[in-house]
Design a protein around this motif. Structure first.
Motif, PDB file in Angstrom:
ATOM      1  N   LYS A 194       0.826  -1.208   0.000  1.00 51.94           N
ATOM      2  CA  LYS A 194       0.000   0.000   0.000  1.00 51.94           C
ATOM      3  C   LYS A 194       0.862   1.262   0.000  1.00 51.94           C
ATOM      4  O   LYS A 194       0.610   2.195  -0.767  1.00 51.94           O
ATOM      5  CB  LYS A 194      -0.924  -0.008   1.223  1.00 51.94           C
ATOM      6  N   SER A 195       1.904   1.282   0.852  1.00 51.20           N
ATOM      7  CA  SER A 195       2.789   2.449   0.922  1.00 51.20           C
ATOM      8  C   SER A 195       3.562   2.630  -0.373  1.00 51.20           C
ATOM      9  O   SER A 195       3.766   3.756  -0.844  1.00 51.20           O
ATOM     10  CB  SER A 195       3.762   2.297   2.092  1.00 51.20           C
ATOM     11  N   ARG A 196       4.012   1.515  -0.956  1.00 47.48           N
ATOM     12  CA  ARG A 196       4.774   1.594  -2.208  1.00 47.48           C
ATOM     13  C   ARG A 196       3.920   2.156  -3.337  1.00 47.48           C
ATOM     14  O   ARG A 196       4.375   2.978  -4.133  1.00 47.48           O
ATOM     15  CB  ARG A 196       5.310   0.209  -2.571  1.00 47.48           C
ATOM     16  N   GLU A 197       2.666   1.725  -3.387  1.00 46.96           N
ATOM     17  CA  GLU A 197       1.770   2.237  -4.429  1.00 46.96           C
ATOM     18  C   GLU A 197       1.512   3.728  -4.236  1.00 46.96           C
ATOM     19  O   GLU A 197       1.465   4.496  -5.202  1.00 46.96           O
ATOM     20  CB  GLU A 197       0.455   1.460  -4.422  1.00 46.96           C
ATOM     21  N   LEU A 198       1.334   4.157  -2.974  1.00 51.69           N
ATOM     22  CA  LEU A 198       1.105   5.577  -2.715  1.00 51.69           C
ATOM     23  C   LEU A 198       2.351   6.395  -3.076  1.00 51.69           C
ATOM     24  O   LEU A 198       2.228   7.467  -3.676  1.00 51.69           O
ATOM     25  CB  LEU A 198       0.751   5.776  -1.234  1.00 51.69           C
ATOM     26  N   TYR A 199       3.524   5.878  -2.727  1.00 50.95           N
ATOM     27  CA  TYR A 199       4.770   6.572  -3.100  1.00 50.95           C
ATOM     28  C   TYR A 199       4.858   6.712  -4.617  1.00 50.95           C
ATOM     29  O   TYR A 199       5.157   7.785  -5.147  1.00 50.95           O
ATOM     30  CB  TYR A 199       5.989   5.812  -2.568  1.00 50.95           C
ATOM     31  N   LYS A 200       4.610   5.606  -5.329  1.00 44.06           N
ATOM     32  CA  LYS A 200       4.716   5.626  -6.795  1.00 44.06           C
ATOM     33  C   LYS A 200       3.726   6.607  -7.402  1.00 44.06           C
ATOM     34  O   LYS A 200       4.049   7.314  -8.363  1.00 44.06           O
ATOM     35  CB  LYS A 200       4.478   4.228  -7.359  1.00 44.06           C
ATOM     36  N   LYS A 201       2.513   6.644  -6.840  1.00 47.83           N
ATOM     37  CA  LYS A 201       1.503   7.568  -7.369  1.00 47.83           C
ATOM     38  C   LYS A 201       1.952   9.024  -7.174  1.00 47.83           C
ATOM     39  O   LYS A 201       1.884   9.829  -8.112  1.00 47.83           O
ATOM     40  CB  LYS A 201       0.163   7.342  -6.675  1.00 47.83           C
ATOM     41  N   LEU A 202       2.383   9.344  -5.959  1.00 46.92           N
ATOM     42  CA  LEU A 202       2.819  10.711  -5.695  1.00 46.92           C
ATOM     43  C   LEU A 202       4.054  11.061  -6.526  1.00 46.92           C
ATOM     44  O   LEU A 202       4.176  12.185  -7.028  1.00 46.92           O
ATOM     45  CB  LEU A 202       3.120  10.877  -4.210  1.00 46.92           C
ATOM     46  N   GLU A 203       4.967  10.118  -6.670  1.00 47.26           N
ATOM     47  CA  GLU A 203       6.164  10.353  -7.476  1.00 47.26           C
ATOM     48  C   GLU A 203       5.786  10.613  -8.929  1.00 47.26           C
ATOM     49  O   GLU A 203       6.293  11.531  -9.576  1.00 47.26           O
ATOM     50  CB  GLU A 203       7.094   9.141  -7.378  1.00 47.26           C
ATOM     51  N   ARG A 204       4.854   9.809  -9.446  1.00 47.70           N
ATOM     52  CA  ARG A 204       4.408   9.968 -10.828  1.00 47.70           C
ATOM     53  C   ARG A 204       3.720  11.304 -11.019  1.00 47.70           C
ATOM     54  O   ARG A 204       3.996  12.040 -11.983  1.00 47.70           O
ATOM     55  CB  ARG A 204       3.459   8.807 -11.172  1.00 47.70           C
ATOM     56  N   ASP A 205       2.833  11.669 -10.092  1.00 48.55           N
ATOM     57  CA  ASP A 205       2.134  12.955 -10.191  1.00 48.55           C
ATOM     58  C   ASP A 205       3.113  14.123 -10.123  1.00 48.55           C
ATOM     59  O   ASP A 205       2.904  15.170 -10.749  1.00 48.55           O
ATOM     60  CB  ASP A 205       1.113  13.089  -9.048  1.00 48.55           C
ATOM     61  N   LEU A 206       4.176  13.948  -9.366  1.00 50.24           N
ATOM     62  CA  LEU A 206       5.166  15.014  -9.185  1.00 50.24           C
ATOM     63  C   LEU A 206       6.051  15.168 -10.408  1.00 50.24           C
ATOM     64  O   LEU A 206       6.351  16.287 -10.844  1.00 50.24           O
ATOM     65  CB  LEU A 206       6.025  14.698  -7.953  1.00 50.24           C
ATOM     66  N   LEU A 207       6.458  14.046 -11.004  1.00 50.88           N
ATOM     67  CA  LEU A 207       7.482  14.075 -12.039  1.00 50.88           C
ATOM     68  C   LEU A 207       6.941  14.150 -13.461  1.00 50.88           C
ATOM     69  O   LEU A 207       7.618  14.682 -14.349  1.00 50.88           O
ATOM     70  CB  LEU A 207       8.392  12.848 -11.912  1.00 50.88           C
TER      71      LEU A 207
END
Length: 458
Positions: free
Chosen positions: A251-264
């Motif tokens: 769950k944390s990894r998916e949230l990190y990836k989502k935020l990273e994707r939205d940011l980059l």
């Protein structure tokens, strides 16, 4: 205490006496303060080549370190020191005091220069942590540059012999020789030893060294620079560096990836320059540590994996003190919430009491920011053997200085430095850059670009 100098300390003192302006690039733990004070004492009272001595230092060092070193050694206790600290009137009273050495924090250098102007009274100046004057556009550098012609002797000290970039050398060396060796201007220095790299319009964000520039620069300044490494002179206890991989939940990894994707993703087809790379890297490092500031400066929680790992480390220390370095305020607040026994270093006299308490094992968990813990803190007298980097940072200089708070002369125990590295995050790039001893803007930009390319390919 009777001072029995090491051979390298005798050499450092002799070089100060024999060279009107010199930089002592002595690695942490080599006792550069006592070597310098020994030379100052001789210049004041034996050679009569100094009259008024000014020491410019980081605030905590100005408050404590120089006075403590004078009190510590028998041969220095007759020296009178005046601390030019506090409010303006308090500083003025300190300047009028009958003393041998006046100590001021670097933030007040501009004020001091404006107080005296062309009537500058200090013939001898010591700049403790001269690397903090590396920015040629800073007010402190410009102020000291104005009065440099009135200074007969100048000693620059730093515990980090190798700066993050050779570009950092120009301003400190200029303060020593007024441009004699590396040029009168930063522009001339750049043109001679570097070529323009990444730019945005007319603004160059990165400079590439020309072939053999490093060798040519060091040869140019060799006669006024003394560089020593602690490992060449001191038998320090073993220091073990370990990566503690932090595995995020699905769950944390998916949230990190989502935020990273939205940011980059907005930068996928745009240039990433130094200012945006720094912002992006900052956000990604925050997320790797478990939380990130949103647009309203609120904190968005991502995971507690590093807190859990730190809890295991504290338990494994079996009651021995643990030192933790953090970079973000939300990391500090989250650690304090999980560990109510944790303490930070306060300012002024309270901070000196905290240092005493730590060295007497009265503080079980000490939380430090690398920028405030980088210089002049002697924290090696506790029984601490565990240093933890909760947040990962880019600055090689800050990393080395911070670790040397406990792994330095006087330490008798093996030290283990643990870095909490969240897998699949910006933590990994940051630590790899530190291991390569390459932490400039170009490294930071390439790391961010690499993560953008990875997201594009997913």
């Amino acid at each position: 205490m009777r001072f029995v100098p090491h051979q390298y300390q005798e050499y450092a003192t002799a070089r100060i006496l024999g060279t009107p302006y010199i930089a002592l690039l002595l690695e942490m733990g080599l006792g550069k303060t006592v070597s310098t004070l020994t030379a100052i004492d001789l210049l004041l009272n034996d050679y009569f080549e100094a009259d008024k001595v000014l020491v410019i230092a980081p605030l905590r060092v100005a408050e404590d370190t120089w006075a403590r070193e004078i009190e510590k050694w028998d041969h220095l206790r007759h020296l009178r020191i005046s601390k030019v600290l506090g409010g303006a009137e308090q500083r003025r009273r300190a300047l009028r005091a009958d003393a041998d050495i006046w100590v001021i924090n670097r933030e007040n250098v501009e004020w001091l220069v404006s107080e005296y102007g062309s009537k500058w009274p200090f013939d001898t100046v010591v700049v403790d942590e001269v690397s903090s004057f590396k920015n040629h556009q800073s007010k402190r550098f410009k102020a000291l540059r104005r009065v440099r012609p009135f200074i007969r002797r100048l000693v620059g000290l730093t515990g980090t012999p190798a700066p993050n970039s050779l570009m950092d050398l120009w301003a400190p060396i200029y303060l020593l020789d007024q441009g004699e060796r590396l040029g009168k201007t930063i522009t001339g220095f750049r043109d001679r030893y570097f070529t323009p790299g990444a730019r945005s319009g007319q603004i160059v964000y990165d400079w590439k060294q020309k072939k053999e520039s490093e060798q040519r620069i060091y040869e140019a300044i060799a006669d006024i620079v003394v560089s020593m490494k602690a490992s060449d002179w001191l038998q320090l206890p073993e220091r073990i560096d370990r990566i503690v991989p932090i595995k995020l939940s699905e769950k944390s990894r998916e949230l990190y990836k989502k935020l990273e994707r939205d940011l980059l993703l907005p930068y996928a087809d745009a240039d990433v320059v130094a200012n945006t790379a720094a912002v992006l890297s900052n956000k990604l490092r925050q997320m790797a540590s478990g939380a990130v500031y949103d647009e309203e400066r609120g904190v968005k929680l991502i995971h507690d994996a590093k807190l859990d790992a730190l809890e295991d480390i504290v338990e494994a220390a079996q009651g021995k003190p643990v030192m933790v370095f953090y970079d973000f305020k939300h990391s500090l607040s989250r650690i304090q919430e999980r560990f109510p026994q944790a303490r930070t270093l306060r300012k002024g006299k309270d901070g000196n009491e905290d240092i005493r308490a730590w060295n007497n094992d009265e503080i079980p968990l000490l939380l430090l920011h690398p920028k405030s813990a980088g210089h002049g803190l002697n924290l090696q007298e506790s029984s601490c053997q565990t240093v933890v980097w909760y947040d990962q940072i880019w600055s090689l200089e800050e990393d080395q200085q911070a670790n040397a708070r406990v792994h330095r002369q006087g330490q008798t125990r093996r030290i283990v430095v643990l870095r909490l590295v969240a897998e699949g995050t910006m933590d990994e790039e940051t630590v790899e850059a530190l291991n390569r001893k390459a932490t400039g803007q170009e490294e930071l930009m390439q790391a961010v670009k690499a993560r953008i390319d990875r997201i594009k390919s997913e």
